[in-house]
Design an enzyme around this catalytic site. Structure first.
Site, PDB file in Angstrom:
ATOM      1  N   ARG A  44     -18.978 132.519 -51.567  1.00 50.54           N
ATOM      2  CA  ARG A  44     -18.471 133.872 -51.636  1.00 50.54           C
ATOM      3  C   ARG A  44     -17.794 134.282 -50.325  1.00 50.54           C
ATOM      4  O   ARG A  44     -16.926 135.116 -50.297  1.00 50.54           O
ATOM      5  CB  ARG A  44     -19.652 134.788 -51.979  1.00 50.54           C
ATOM      6  CG  ARG A  44     -19.597 136.132 -51.446  1.00 50.54           C
ATOM      7  CD  ARG A  44     -19.823 137.134 -52.510  1.00 50.54           C
ATOM      8  NE  ARG A  44     -20.263 138.368 -51.909  1.00 50.54           N
ATOM      9  CZ  ARG A  44     -19.525 139.073 -51.084  1.00 50.54           C
ATOM     10  NH1 ARG A  44     -18.312 138.674 -50.753  1.00 50.54           N
ATOM     11  NH2 ARG A  44     -20.008 140.173 -50.563  1.00 50.54           N
ATOM     12  N   LYS A  64     -26.791 145.332 -59.702  1.00 47.19           N
ATOM     13  CA  LYS A  64     -27.928 144.460 -59.366  1.00 47.19           C
ATOM     14  C   LYS A  64     -29.148 145.358 -59.264  1.00 47.19           C
ATOM     15  O   LYS A  64     -29.131 146.374 -58.574  1.00 47.19           O
ATOM     16  CB  LYS A  64     -27.692 143.665 -58.082  1.00 47.19           C
ATOM     17  CG  LYS A  64     -27.195 144.446 -56.896  1.00 47.19           C
ATOM     18  CD  LYS A  64     -26.949 143.503 -55.723  1.00 47.19           C
ATOM     19  CE  LYS A  64     -26.234 144.225 -54.606  1.00 47.19           C
ATOM     20  NZ  LYS A  64     -25.759 143.341 -53.550  1.00 47.19           N
ATOM     21  N   GLU A  79     -24.317 130.279 -58.970  1.00 44.27           N
ATOM     22  CA  GLU A  79     -25.138 130.284 -57.774  1.00 44.27           C
ATOM     23  C   GLU A  79     -25.564 128.862 -57.435  1.00 44.27           C
ATOM     24  O   GLU A  79     -25.990 128.124 -58.311  1.00 44.27           O
ATOM     25  CB  GLU A  79     -26.378 131.151 -58.062  1.00 44.27           C
ATOM     26  CG  GLU A  79     -27.070 131.656 -56.862  1.00 44.27           C
ATOM     27  CD  GLU A  79     -26.759 133.142 -56.582  1.00 44.27           C
ATOM     28  OE1 GLU A  79     -25.878 133.721 -57.248  1.00 44.27           O
ATOM     29  OE2 GLU A  79     -27.404 133.686 -55.683  1.00 44.27           O
ATOM     30  N   LYS A 109     -31.337 137.667 -61.409  1.00 42.26           N
ATOM     31  CA  LYS A 109     -30.544 137.647 -60.178  1.00 42.26           C
ATOM     32  C   LYS A 109     -31.092 136.549 -59.293  1.00 42.26           C
ATOM     33  O   LYS A 109     -32.155 136.662 -58.703  1.00 42.26           O
ATOM     34  CB  LYS A 109     -30.618 138.992 -59.464  1.00 42.26           C
ATOM     35  CG  LYS A 109     -29.723 139.011 -58.245  1.00 42.26           C
ATOM     36  CD  LYS A 109     -29.706 140.300 -57.519  1.00 42.26           C
ATOM     37  CE  LYS A 109     -28.725 140.272 -56.349  1.00 42.26           C
ATOM     38  NZ  LYS A 109     -28.489 138.983 -55.725  1.00 42.26           N
TER      39      LYS A 109
END
Lengths: 540, 345
Positions: free
Chosen positions: A260, A413, A288, A240
Site C-alpha cells: 500500500r 473498518k 493482504e 479485517k
C-alpha cells in the site's frame, strides 16, 4: 531553484486546500516540463537516495557556522527539523539575504548538475560543494536544498492534492491521474508530458491501482447500526486481517506485488512473486500479505510477519520459518479489463469464480460473513475478533464501486476495542515538525511492586490545548535532564490504548505493546492508582 | 563567586538583594518590589510597594492595580535603599522597560530584565551599563535566532496587508498586547487602510500616545465597528483571540503572528497561521553576546529561556563565570498569558 523555493514556502504558508491547489497549478503551468517533473517527484514524497550522509551534513554545517556539535544538537532539539536547523545556523553566519541569493538554475538543472553528481564523491569534495551552495543561498533556499538532500520532503500537501492539481491541468479524472502516478514514477520531461497527454498506457506498465481505503467506524453505545448504515444485507462483511495490505498484479509471465506504500514486495516475498497461476489473461487482486501457520491453518501475528519483512536478505531459512500467503478480498482487473466500477457484490462474485480455478496454497480467498442474524450477529462476530486473530471487521457497501483513496460511507473498518491501561508520565522529549519545541513525545510507566517501569512511548492522542498544558507542566516539574530527555515528577496519569501485547526481551518491562496512543488524560487519578505490570501481563 | 551570590541572589519569592532588602520582579508577595517592566510575569500584583521607571509607571499601574503603592524613578537617577545605590536604565524591550543597576561597596550588578538591542520606535533605546555582574534573560538564546532589521520586517508586513486589501481579506495580526502591538503599530503604513485594535491592545495605546510615541490613528474593533473591517483593514489582536467568535465576526481573513518564535516553521504551523513574521522584543543570540561584552561583566547570571546552552557557551568560549538562575518568569504565566505563556516576546 527560486521558483521551487517560492512554491515550497507558498504552500507552507497557507492551510487552505483551495489556495494550495491554485499554487500548485500555477507552478506546474509556469515552469518547464523538466522542472515540473522533478517538483512532482519531490512533492509526491519520493527522495534522492544515498546522496550524502546526515552525519557529514552536520559536520559541514558545523564548519560553516562555527558552532560545536553540542550547540547544533541543542538547536535541533528545539527546532525539531534538521534541514531547518542547519539552514538557520548557516544563515546566522553567512547573512545571505533574499536579494543576494544567487542560484539561477531551474529545479531540474539544479538536481542534475549540483545534486546527482554528489553521489559517489568523497565526503570532503561533497562538503566543499554543499558549503559553496550554502554561501550563495538565503535561509529559505538553503532550507529547501537541505530538504532535497536529506529526504523527508513534506510540505503539507498530500499526494492526493498534487494529483488533483495535475488532473485539472490535464483535464482528466483524478483517479486516472492517480493510477498513472502509482509505483516508481521516473521524473523526466518526457514522462511529465506523457502524464498530461494521458499516453502512459496503464496496463503495460504493471502499475498498481490506487488503493481504496476505509474510514474507521466509530459508534456510540446508544447509536443503532441499522439507522446508521441501513440494512445489513446491503453490506459485505469481511474479517479485517492484520497483515500488510498489498496488490497483486498477475500477468501471463509475471506476478507483481505492491504494498500500500507503493513499494515493490517481489524481492521480500519471492515465493509469491514466482507463482505464475494458471488462468486466463491478466488479473489484479487486492488483499493482504499474512504470515501463516500451515499446520493449524491460522494466521500468525503481525510481529511474526514483521520479523520476516524487516530482513534485508530473505533466506530460505526465514521463508521456511515464517511462511507467507496472500489473502485476496477484491478483484480490480479481470482478463485485462478494469472492473473497479462494478459493484462490490459483482466483483465478489467474479473473485469467487476466479478462485474456483486457482490452485495454489499461497493464494487464499478471504471469507465473507454469513448475514443470518443481521447487525446483532455482526456485532457479536466483531467481539470474537481477538480469538480469531483479526483486527475486527470490514464493512463494504454491496453496491459501491472500488473507490480511489479514502471516501466516507462505502468502506468502513470496525476494529475491536483496544486494550487500555492507566500509566504514569515519566519522561518527555520535544517533538518534531509541527510539534517542534513542544514536549509532546512521552514515555509512560506502570507499577511493578512499588517501582515504576517504563512500558511504552506514545506521541499522539492529546488535543493541542492539552498538549500545551502538559508542556507547561513538564517545564516546571522537571526533575533532571538527560540530553533532550526530561525526567519529570511521576504525577500525571494517562489512559493508554493499544492493540496487542507480547513478550519482549528488548524492553525493560519485558513486554511490548502495539500502536500505543493516549486515549485521555486521567486528571482524576493519582499516580499511585495507575495500573500494574501484572495486570498488563494478564493480557498476554 | 561569593560576591555575586551575596549582592543579588535567588529566593523563593524572586531575585533578592539582601543588603538593600528588596526584590526584583518577584513572583510572590513581598514588601518592596523593584519592577523592570509591565509584562505580567515581571509586574505582579499584591506587593506592598513598587519602584519602577517613571516612564514605565503608568503601564505597571495598569497591571498591578489602581490602588497599588508605586513610585517612579527617572532613567539614570540614583536612589539609596538601605545603603544600596539603585538606578534604572532603558532596556529597549517596551515603553519604560528597564535594566536595574545595583551598586554596593564598589560592586555593580545589572539585572537586565527583558531587553533587546534592535531599533524600536515605540520605546527608549537599550543602554549599555558597565558592571561586574550582568543578569541576562535567555528567551531566544540559541544561535538559530538572529533578527532581521525591523524595517525589513515592517516592509513585509505592509506588503502582506496590501495584498490582502487587494484580495478583499481582513488582515489579522496577532501580537502580544503590550509592547509588540505598539511597536508594530508604529511600523504600519496607514495609507494602506484602516487600522483596528483589540481592547487589550487599546488599553496600553493611550500610555504610548501620552508619552509622545507615534501610534497611528486606530479604531477599536468590535461589534459596533465590524463593518469597517469586513474584507478590509488590519486588526492587531492578542494571540488568544485566534479562533474566537470575536474574530469571526470580521469575515474572511488572512491571519499572521508576529513573534520571534515565528523563526521556526513548527511553531507557525502548529497554530495554523497563514503567515509568521519574525520580530521580537527579546534579544537574539548575537545580541546577548554583544550586551554581555559591552557591560564588561565577568559574572553572568542567566534567567528564563535557553539557559543551558548560553551558560555553557559563555563558560567555554567567552571565558565568563556563568551560571543559571532558575527564575519563574514565563513558567507560571498568569491569567491573560495562559494561552500564550511563551508569547511574551
Amino acid at each position: 531553484m527560486r521558483a521551487f523555493t517560492n512554491l515550497y514556502f507558498e504552500l507552507d504558508r497557507t492551510n487552505k486546500t483551495k489556495s494550495k491547489l491554485r499554487i500548485l497549478r500555477d507552478y506546474f503551468l509556469s515552469v518547464s516540463d523538466e522542472d515540473a517533473a522533478w517538483a512532482l517527484f519531490f512533492l509526491m514524497g519520493q527522495r534522492l537516495k544515498r546522496l550524502v550522509k546526515t552525519s557529514d551534513l552536520k559536520r559541514w554545517a558545523s564548519d560553516s557556522c562555527g558552532f560545536p556539535d553540542w550547540m547544533i544538537a541543542d538547536c535541533y532539539d528545539h527546532v525539531g527539523d534538521l534541514a531547518e536547523t542547519l539552514a538557520l545556523l548557516v544563515k546566522a553566519k553567512t547573512k545571505v539575504s533574499h536579494l543576494e541569493s544567487k542560484v539561477e538554475a531551474g529545479l531540474s538543472d539544479f538536481v542534475s548538475s549540483a545534486l546527482l553528481p554528489l553521489r559517489g564523491l568523497g565526503s570532503e569534495v561533497q562538503g566543499e560543494r554543499i558549503q559553496s551552495l550554502w554561501n550563495r543561498m538565503d535561509c529559505a533556499m538553503g532550507f529547501v536544498l537541505n530538504k532535497l538532500i536529506t529526504g523527508g520532503f513534506r510540505v503539507g500537501v498530500s499526494k492526493t492534492l498534487v494529483i488533483k492539481a495535475l488532473a485539472e491541468i490535464a483535464e482528466v479524472d483524478p483517479a486516472v491521474m492517480a493510477h498513472q502516478l502509482m509505483g516508481n514514477w521516473e521524473p523526466s520531461g518526457a514522462n511529465y508530458r506523457a502524464l498530461l497527454s494521458g499516453d502512459a498506457s496503464k496496463q503495460e506498465t504493471g502499475k498498481p491501482y490506487p488503493f481504496c481505503l476505509a474510514y474507521p467506524l466509530e459508534i456510540k453505545k446508544e447509536e443503532r447500526l441499522d439507522l446508521l448504515l441501513g440494512a445489513a444485507s446491503d453490506w459485505q462483511i469481511e474479517p479485517k486481517w492484520d497483515g500488510i495490505r498489498a496488490q497483486m498484479i498477475h500477468r501471463e509471465q509475471e506476478c507483481i506485488l505492491w504494498s500500500r506504500g507503493e513499494q515493490l514486495l517481489n524481492e521480500q516475498i519471492p515465493e509469491l512473486a514466482s507463482v505464475v497461476l494458471e488462468s486466463e489473461g491478466a488479473f489484479v487482486l487486492d488483499g493482504e500479505v499474512l504470515a501463516w501457520d500451515f499446520e493449524s491453518d491460522v494466521v500468525r501475528s503481525f510481529s511474526d510477519l514483521q520479523m520476516r519483512l524487516g530482513r534485508k536478505k530473505v533466506t530460505a531459512e526465514i521463508q521456511e520459518s515464517v511462511p507467507i500467503i496472500f489473502m485476496a478480498y477484491d478483484l480490480l482487473e479481470e482478463g485485462g479489463v478494469d472492473v473497479r466500477s462494478l459493484s462490490t457484490f459483482e466483483r465478489r462474485k467474479r473473485l469467487e469464480r476466479l478462485f474456483a480455478s486457482l490452485e495454489s496454497p499461497l493464494f487464499r480467498l478471504s471469507p465473507t460473513l454469513e448475514l443470518v442474524g443481521g447487525w446483532d450477529a455482526i456485532a457479536a462476530e466483531r467481539l470474537k475478533s481477538r480469538e480469531k486473530r483479526v483486527e475486527g471487521l470490514m464493512l463494504k457497501h454491496g453496491e459501491s464501486a472500488y473507490g480511489v483513496g479514502r471516501k466516507k460511507g462505502t468502506w468502513w473498518k470496525w476494529k475491536v476495542e483496544p486494550y487500555t491501561v492507566d500509566a504514569v508520565l515519566v519522561y518527555a522529549q520535544q517533538g518534531h515538525g509541527r510539534r517542534a519545541g513542544v514536549f509532546s513525545d512521552y514515555t509512560f510507566s506502570i507499577w511493578k511492586g512499588d517501582t515504576l517501569v517504563p512500558f511504552c512511548k506514545a506521541y499522539s492522542g492529546l488535543s493541542d490545548v492539552e498538549m500545551k498544558s502538559v508542556d507547561r507542566w513538564i517545564r516546571s516539574n522537571t526533575v533532571s535532564r538527560h540530553g533532550p530527555v526530561r525526567v519529570v515528577q511521576p504525577d500525571l496519569v494517562f489512559e493508554i490504548a493499544f492493540e496487542s501485547v507480547q513478550e519482549s526481551s528488548r524492553h525493560k518491562s519485558g513486554i511490548a505493546v502495539r500502536f500505543p496512543r493516549i486515549h485521555r488524560w486521567r486528571k482524576d487519578k493519582p499516580a499511585k492508582d495507575a495500573d500494574t505490570l501484572d495486570s498488563v501481563r494478564a493480557l498476554l | 563567586m561569593s560576591r555575586t551570590q551575596t549582592l543579588v541572589c535567588l529566593r523563593e519569592e524572586g531575585l533578592y538583594c539582601p543588603a538593600g532588602d528588596f526584590f526584583i520582579d518577584p513572583w510572590k508577595p513581598v514588601q518592596k518590589a523593584l519592577v523592570t517592566h509591565g509584562h505580567s510575569d515581571h509586574a505582579r500584583p499584591y506587593m506592598d510597594a513598587y519602584l519602577t521607571s517613571s516612564s514605565g509607571l503608568p503601564i505597571v499601574r495598569e497591571r498591578v492595580g489602581r490602588s497599588a503603592h508605586i513610585e517612579g524613578l527617572d532613567f539614570g537617577q540614583t536612589l539609596k535603599i538601605n545603603g544600596v545605590q539603585v538606578s534604572f536604565h532603558p532596556a529597549g524591550h517596551l515603553l519604560g522597560s528597564s535594566q536595574i543597576r545595583i551598586e554596593h561597596k564598589g560592586f555593580v550588578c545589572v539585572v537586565g530584565g527583558d531587553y533587546k538591542l534592535e531599533e524600536d520606535r515605540s520605546c527608549e533605546a537599550f543602554e549599555c551599563v558597565p558592571c561586574d555582574q550582568f543578569i541576562t534573560e535567555s528567551t531566544f538564546a540559541l544561535p538559530i535566532y538572529s533578527w532581521e532589521p525591523s524595517d525589513s520586517v515592517f516592509q513585509s508586513i505592509n506588503e502582506w496587508w496590501r495584498q490582502n486589501e487587494e484580495a478583499g481579506l481582513t488582515s489579522v495580526l496577532f501580537a502580544y498586547a503590550l509592547g509588540k502591538a505598539q511597536r508594530v503599530l508604529c511600523g504600519l503604513d496607514p495609507s494602506i487602510g484602516r487600522i483596528g485594535v483589540h481592547g487589550a491592545v487599546d488599553i496600553f495605546n493611550k500610555h504610548y500616545l501620552a508619552a509622545g510615541y507615534p501610534i497611528p490613528e486606530t479604531v477599536r474593533a468590535s461589534r459596533n465597528t465590524k463593518e469597517q473591517f469586513q474584507g478590509k483593514g488590519i486588526i492587531i489582536a492578542p494571540g488568544s483571540t485566534q479562533n474566537s467568535p470575536w474574530l469571526k465576526q470580521f469575515g474572511e481573513r488572512s491571519e499572521a503572528f508576529v513573534s520571534g518564535w515565528m523563526t521556526v516553521r513548527g511553531s507557525r504551523r502548529r497554530r495554523g497561521l497563514d503567515r509568521g513574521f519574525v520580530l521580537s522584543d527579546h534579544v537574539d543570540w548575537k545580541g546577548i553576546l554583544k550586551a554581555v561584552e559591552g557591560t564588561g561583566a565577568e559574572f553572568v547570571g542567566v534567567t528564563h529561556g535557553y539557559a543551558d546552552a548560553l551558560v555553557r557557551w559563555l563558560k567555554e568560549t567567552e571565558g565568563k563565570t556563568a551560571y543559571e538562575l532558575n527564575t519563574l518568569y514565563h513558567a507560571i504565566a498568569s491569567g491573560e498569558d495562559e494561552e500564550n505563556g511563551k508569547e511574551l516576546s
